[in-house]
Design a protein around this motif. Structure first.
Motif, PDB file in Angstrom:
ATOM      1  N   VAL A   1      46.877  81.353  37.495  1.00 32.04           N
ATOM      2  CA  VAL A   1      46.785  79.902  37.617  1.00 32.04           C
ATOM      3  C   VAL A   1      45.510  79.515  38.363  1.00 32.04           C
ATOM      4  O   VAL A   1      45.022  80.253  39.228  1.00 32.04           O
ATOM      5  CB  VAL A   1      48.026  79.333  38.357  1.00 32.04           C
ATOM      6  N   SER A   2      44.969  78.366  37.975  1.00 28.49           N
ATOM      7  CA  SER A   2      43.904  77.713  38.742  1.00 28.49           C
ATOM      8  C   SER A   2      44.074  76.208  38.539  1.00 28.49           C
ATOM      9  O   SER A   2      44.898  75.766  37.732  1.00 28.49           O
ATOM     10  CB  SER A   2      42.521  78.189  38.295  1.00 28.49           C
ATOM     11  N   LYS A   3      43.270  75.406  39.228  1.00 28.54           N
ATOM     12  CA  LYS A   3      43.506  73.960  39.252  1.00 28.54           C
ATOM     13  C   LYS A   3      42.273  73.176  38.786  1.00 28.54           C
ATOM     14  O   LYS A   3      41.139  73.644  38.882  1.00 28.54           O
ATOM     15  CB  LYS A   3      43.872  73.522  40.677  1.00 28.54           C
ATOM     16  N   HIS A   4      42.565  71.970  38.286  1.00 28.69           N
ATOM     17  CA  HIS A   4      41.502  71.007  38.005  1.00 28.69           C
ATOM     18  C   HIS A   4      42.053  69.595  38.157  1.00 28.69           C
ATOM     19  O   HIS A   4      43.263  69.378  38.221  1.00 28.69           O
ATOM     20  CB  HIS A   4      40.888  71.245  36.623  1.00 28.69           C
ATOM     21  N   TYR A   5      41.102  68.632  38.200  1.00 26.32           N
ATOM     22  CA  TYR A   5      41.494  67.228  38.271  1.00 26.32           C
ATOM     23  C   TYR A   5      41.815  66.715  36.872  1.00 26.32           C
ATOM     24  O   TYR A   5      41.126  67.025  35.905  1.00 26.32           O
ATOM     25  CB  TYR A   5      40.354  66.381  38.843  1.00 26.32           C
ATOM     26  N   THR A   6      42.863  65.927  36.791  1.00 26.14           N
ATOM     27  CA  THR A   6      43.155  65.220  35.541  1.00 26.14           C
ATOM     28  C   THR A   6      42.510  63.837  35.588  1.00 26.14           C
ATOM     29  O   THR A   6      41.922  63.438  36.595  1.00 26.14           O
ATOM     30  CB  THR A   6      44.672  65.102  35.343  1.00 26.14           C
TER      31      THR A   6
END
Length: 561
Positions: free
Chosen positions: A260-265
């Motif tokens: 998993v990794s993250k980003h802005y929606t």
């Protein structure tokens, strides 16, 4: 005169015969002992100075009770998501919004390119090489094309700067290039706008007050991708049961992680932080000891794959085309491996020491299991069946290395013990079962006329060792002398369950060996030891025979006269 001489001679013969017979009767046991030198072939007794475990002899090499999982690295990524070029809710950036809305400033997203992997994810739980790094640190380049123009009549002067926020988060910006020229730190800034780390760049000052122009901005940053629940877990089955001192087993494992990794929606405005569902990964999974593993199944996000299409030299490669994204995609590899289990210094195939620790009946049984062949990073458990201790006799269990040994169940009157975790490279992982010995024997020993014999010496043996307060392969602390009482009996109490042997001695001579099982507490043994009245009868018969011969001789002598 002649008759008197004959009588004297006859009397002397009778007396000598009685004396010789008596001497034979007296020295018969000595003669039998001299001619019967072979005692029951059991070891001599050894004294001990300590019954404690030596912590210096057994040293753990595991920092944590986990199997090493090897390395996971990123080879490439695919991500084509534009960041944010304005922040409309900020009043102080109204001029910038005007530039963008009037077309005086155009920011075009080109691409996000993979540069390299800086830090691999590594799971190694051996003390000398410990690493618990579940994050992969990669370096990316996000490229933008910027056009600015203040030549139209609609624009009343440029704001002269831009702000930009890459969509991936969190990131650490390391370098920024303008047309392949690296910016100095004073040429740009990272400004927190409502806690979002925007890049701020004043291109008007940088280019010397140009009214229009085009340039390429390359933003280099590092970004973490995380492996959650990354572990190789052993399954337990009856196939792991060992009953010999050295035995081979096949252990099965599930190798799992969730990436998993993250980003802005959000589109024009920033939304929430979510999993990076559009970040496609090309990665490589390299388990430790991979050439000693047999792969059986591979699943990507629950879909079974052909393992042969992904494995080369037992390295698993997942391509971007496999749609393995950073939004909790799951990797599951099933494999098996061979191990050789050995019980160090075992007396009875598995346990090595049995010792009295409290009162008359509280004992400890000590085991030294080890792995002498197999992968060097995988922990493994085996299953041991202990028939001599039942659940109602067991008091406690513990290990020298403070590892888990809680999986103990009752079965068939004994204990099924799941060993603490073992790993190749340790001499052994000692563990202890503390229990109460509650079994008894009442034994009666008789001669060959079924008459109880008193004063016999009895030695008790357990697993071919003299039974006592401490029993091991190398040394024992036996019980004190055991002798039959006037009823030919001995009573033995507080014994562990199992099969015993007794050696029966008379005047130091082994007369018999008998076997006992604690299932039956009362025994009566008839031996070949002669009943003493028989000897008396024999002696008396010999004497009568001599007397009769003398009478006959005497009568014949009278007739000759």
């Amino acid at each position: 005169m002649k008759r008197t001489s004959i009588k004297k001679v006859f009397s002397v013969v009778i007396i000598l015969t009685v004396i010789v017979s008596s001497l034979i009767f007296i020295f018969l046991p000595i003669a039998r002992n001299t001619s019967h030198q072979t005692h029951w072939n059991l070891p001599q007794n050894y004294s001990i100075t300590s019954s404690s475990l030596s912590e210096e002899s057994f040293t753990p090499i595991l920092e944590e009770e986990k199997s090493g999982v090897g390395t996971v690295t990123i080879l490439n990524i695919s991500y084509q998501e534009e960041g944010f070029t304005n922040y409309s809710s900020a009043v102080q950036y109204k001029e910038l919004n005007d530039d963008i809305s009037l077309g005086a400033l155009n920011v075009t997203y080109n691409s996000t390119q993979f540069i390299n992997t800086l830090v691999n994810a590594t799971g190694d739980y051996l003390t000398n090489s410990f690493s618990d790094q579940n994050k992969i640190l990669i370096r990316l380049n996000e490229s933008l094309q910027i056009e600015f123009d203040n030549s139209t009549s609609d624009v009343d002067g440029l704001a002269g700067y831009l702000i930009y926020l890459p969509r991936l988060t969190p990131i650490d910006i390391s370098e920024i290039y303008i047309d392949n020229t690296k910016l100095e730190e004073e040429d740009y800034a990272i400004k927190n706008i409502d806690s979002y780390p925007f890049i701020y760049f004043n291109y008007y000052n940088y280019f010397g007050e140009l009214s229009s122009g085009t340039f390429i901005m390359d933003i280099l940053f590092t970004y973490n991708i995380t492996l959650n629940d990354w572990e190789a877990t052993q399954g337990l089955s009856d196939d792991l049961t060992v009953s010999q001192q050295t035995e081979n087993i096949t252990a099965e494992y599930e190798y799992f992680f969730e990436i998993v990794s993250k980003h802005y929606t959000g589109q024009t405005s920033i939304g929430s932080i979510m999993d990076a569902s559009d970040l496609y990964l090309n990665l490589k999974v390299i388990p430790f000891d991979r050439n000693q593993l047999t792969y059986t199944s591979l699943q990507l996000n629950g879909v079974i794959k052909n393992i042969n299409q992904y494995s080369t030299d037992n390295i698993i490669t997942i391509n971007v085309s496999d749609s393995f994204t950073a939004n909790k995609s799951q990797f599951l590899l099933d494999f098996s491996s061979e191990f050789t289990v050995h019980f160090y210094k075992a007396l009875d195939n598995t346990w090595a020491i049995d010792r009295l620790v409290e009162q008359f009946h509280i004992r400890e049984r000590i085991y030294f299991p080890s792995i002498i062949d197999g992968p060097s990073h995988l922990i493994v458990r085996c299953i041991i069946f202990e028939p001599s201790i039942s659940t109602n006799e067991m008091i406690d269990s513990y290990t020298q290395f403070e590892r888990d040994i809680s999986r103990i169940t009752g079965e068939k009157g004994g204990l099924t013990i799941t060993s603490p975790v073992l790993i190749r490279g340790e001499l052994a992982c000692p563990f202890v079962i503390k229990y109460q010995a509650i079994n008894n024997f009442q034994i009666t020993i008789k001669d060959n006329f079924d008459v109880p014999l008193s004063g016999l010496t009895v030695e008790l043996y357990y697993h071919n060792k003299m039974y006592g307060t401490y029993i091991s392969k190398g040394r024992v602390q036996p019980l004190g002398p055991i002798s039959t009482d006037q009823n030919g009996q001995i009573n033995l109490a507080f014994l562990p369950k199992g099969i015993y042997a007794i050696g029966i001695y008379k005047n130091g001579d082994l007369e018999a060996v008998k076997f006992l099982n604690t299932i039956q507490p009362v025994y009566s043994f008839t031996t070949e030891i002669p009943h003493i009245p028989i000897v008396v009868i024999i002696f008396g018969s010999i004497s009568i025979a001599i007397i009769l011969i003398g009478i006959v001789y005497y009568l014949k002598s009278n007739k000759k006269r």
